[in-house]
Design a protein around this motif. Sequence first.
Motif, PDB file in Angstrom:
ATOM      1  N   GLY A   1      -4.777  12.348  -0.272  1.00 11.05           N
ATOM      2  CA  GLY A   1      -3.882  11.978  -1.365  1.00 11.05           C
ATOM      3  C   GLY A   1      -4.341  10.744  -2.119  1.00 11.05           C
ATOM      4  O   GLY A   1      -5.440  10.220  -1.915  1.00 11.05           O
ATOM      5  N   SER A   2      -3.472  10.287  -3.006  1.00 11.98           N
ATOM      6  CA  SER A   2      -3.746   9.115  -3.833  1.00 11.98           C
ATOM      7  C   SER A   2      -3.032   7.900  -3.246  1.00 11.98           C
ATOM      8  O   SER A   2      -1.819   7.935  -2.999  1.00 11.98           O
TER       9      SER A   2
ATOM     10  N   CYS B   1      -2.504  -7.083  -9.500  1.00 13.87           N
ATOM     11  CA  CYS B   1      -3.401  -5.957  -9.191  1.00 13.87           C
ATOM     12  C   CYS B   1      -2.565  -4.710  -8.962  1.00 13.87           C
ATOM     13  O   CYS B   1      -1.545  -4.746  -8.268  1.00 13.87           O
ATOM     14  N   ASP B   2      -3.009  -3.598  -9.559  1.00 15.61           N
ATOM     15  CA  ASP B   2      -2.331  -2.307  -9.364  1.00 15.61           C
ATOM     16  C   ASP B   2      -3.347  -1.201  -9.655  1.00 15.61           C
ATOM     17  O   ASP B   2      -3.551  -0.833 -10.806  1.00 15.61           O
ATOM     18  N   GLU B   3      -4.001  -0.739  -8.608  1.00 14.74           N
ATOM     19  CA  GLU B   3      -5.021   0.299  -8.772  1.00 14.74           C
ATOM     20  C   GLU B   3      -4.877   1.357  -7.682  1.00 14.74           C
ATOM     21  O   GLU B   3      -4.335   1.093  -6.602  1.00 14.74           O
ATOM     22  N   SER B   4      -5.406   2.542  -8.002  1.00 16.85           N
ATOM     23  CA  SER B   4      -5.318   3.675  -7.070  1.00 16.85           C
ATOM     24  C   SER B   4      -6.703   4.071  -6.571  1.00 16.85           C
ATOM     25  O   SER B   4      -7.722   3.833  -7.237  1.00 16.85           O
ATOM     26  N   VAL B   5      -6.719   4.680  -5.414  1.00 11.08           N
ATOM     27  CA  VAL B   5      -7.940   5.224  -4.834  1.00 11.08           C
ATOM     28  C   VAL B   5      -7.595   6.599  -4.255  1.00 11.08           C
ATOM     29  O   VAL B   5      -6.548   6.774  -3.618  1.00 11.08           O
ATOM     30  N   ILE B   6      -8.452   7.571  -4.517  1.00 17.72           N
ATOM     31  CA  ILE B   6      -8.220   8.941  -4.044  1.00 17.72           C
ATOM     32  C   ILE B   6      -8.942   9.138  -2.713  1.00 17.72           C
ATOM     33  O   ILE B   6     -10.142   8.850  -2.597  1.00 17.72           O
ATOM     34  N   LEU B   7      -8.214   9.625  -1.740  1.00 19.02           N
ATOM     35  CA  LEU B   7      -8.793   9.893  -0.422  1.00 19.02           C
ATOM     36  C   LEU B   7      -8.873  11.399  -0.197  1.00 19.02           C
ATOM     37  O   LEU B   7      -7.855  12.100  -0.263  1.00 19.02           O
TER      38      LEU B   7
ATOM     39  N   TRP C   1       0.877  -1.176   0.000  1.00 19.77           N
ATOM     40  CA  TRP C   1       0.000   0.000   0.000  1.00 19.77           C
ATOM     41  C   TRP C   1       0.913   1.225   0.000  1.00 19.77           C
ATOM     42  O   TRP C   1       1.700   1.423   0.920  1.00 19.77           O
ATOM     43  N   GLN C   2       0.803   2.034  -1.068  1.00 21.33           N
ATOM     44  CA  GLN C   2       1.651   3.216  -1.207  1.00 21.33           C
ATOM     45  C   GLN C   2       0.787   4.476  -1.292  1.00 21.33           C
ATOM     46  O   GLN C   2      -0.371   4.426  -1.717  1.00 21.33           O
ATOM     47  N   LYS C   3       1.407   5.570  -0.897  1.00 23.04           N
ATOM     48  CA  LYS C   3       0.734   6.868  -1.017  1.00 23.04           C
ATOM     49  C   LYS C   3       1.577   7.757  -1.921  1.00 23.04           C
ATOM     50  O   LYS C   3       2.792   7.889  -1.715  1.00 23.04           O
ATOM     51  N   ASN C   4       0.899   8.367  -2.882  1.00 27.66           N
ATOM     52  CA  ASN C   4       1.572   9.263  -3.832  1.00 27.66           C
ATOM     53  C   ASN C   4       2.795   8.596  -4.465  1.00 27.66           C
ATOM     54  O   ASN C   4       3.817   9.248  -4.722  1.00 27.66           O
TER      55      ASN C   4
END
Length: 277
Positions: free
Chosen positions: A83-84, A97-103, A36-39
Amino acid sequence: AMEKKVVRSKVGEKVSLPCCHQIPSSEGLHKYRVYWQKNITDVVLAYSEGNMISKHERYRNRTEMDPRNLTLWISPMEILDNGSYQCIVQHNSIVVCDESVILFVTADFSKPNITAEVFADSCESTEMVITCSSHGGFPKPKISGALNNVSVEWNASWVSESSFSPYNVTGKLQLNVTKDVNITCSVEYSGFSTSTSLLIEKTNDCVVPPVPPPYNVITASIIIIITFILATILAARYLSRHACSHCCKRQDSVEEGVKEYAKAPMSSKETAETSSV
């Protein structure tokens, strides 16, 4: 490109960020690597062979991951969590799997406080500056308002230590009030809003001074008053003299009567003497 998922939350709440993969019941987390990564640059947490291998210091004691659907839980939320976020899942060294979610994280603004400062006052109108202020919210808000249900535009200013710090907002409005007015101030941010209304009363009850009469009216009034006073004085003097003349005449009549009375006995005496001779 697949549209990114969006999750909204408020400061202090608990939020879940969904991942794009769910581990089958026949398998376990130990067969996967999960990041789990941010930005893109910051690793929030990472698992390999069922064990946590990395966790960002800022998320320590605030995050956990579901071992089956790989959902990331964050609690309590902070403004800096905006952030993303990206969920990357590998199975046998293959990215499955490699998807992003915006918080989006918001912080509630305080209920607006409205104050009025009078700087010029007269019987007809009152000039004042209306100030509306709210603090402690995020993101940068919009301030709006209404005067007797008619929209007005505030002269707004914002203060924040950084782009990810709480905002304080202040709006000013200059008014010329001639009657009671109801003013509303609203602070809007990320789909939320808070507002306050204040009734401003025109309280200066002036007594309008009487209009002075024209100059010619004043002059005529003075002449009439002087004439009346002179007439009164003359009448008083005339009555006084008339009364004195009556008094003098009455006194003369009395004196003459006394003199005649005094002469009468003497005449009688002379008559008696003549008779005796």
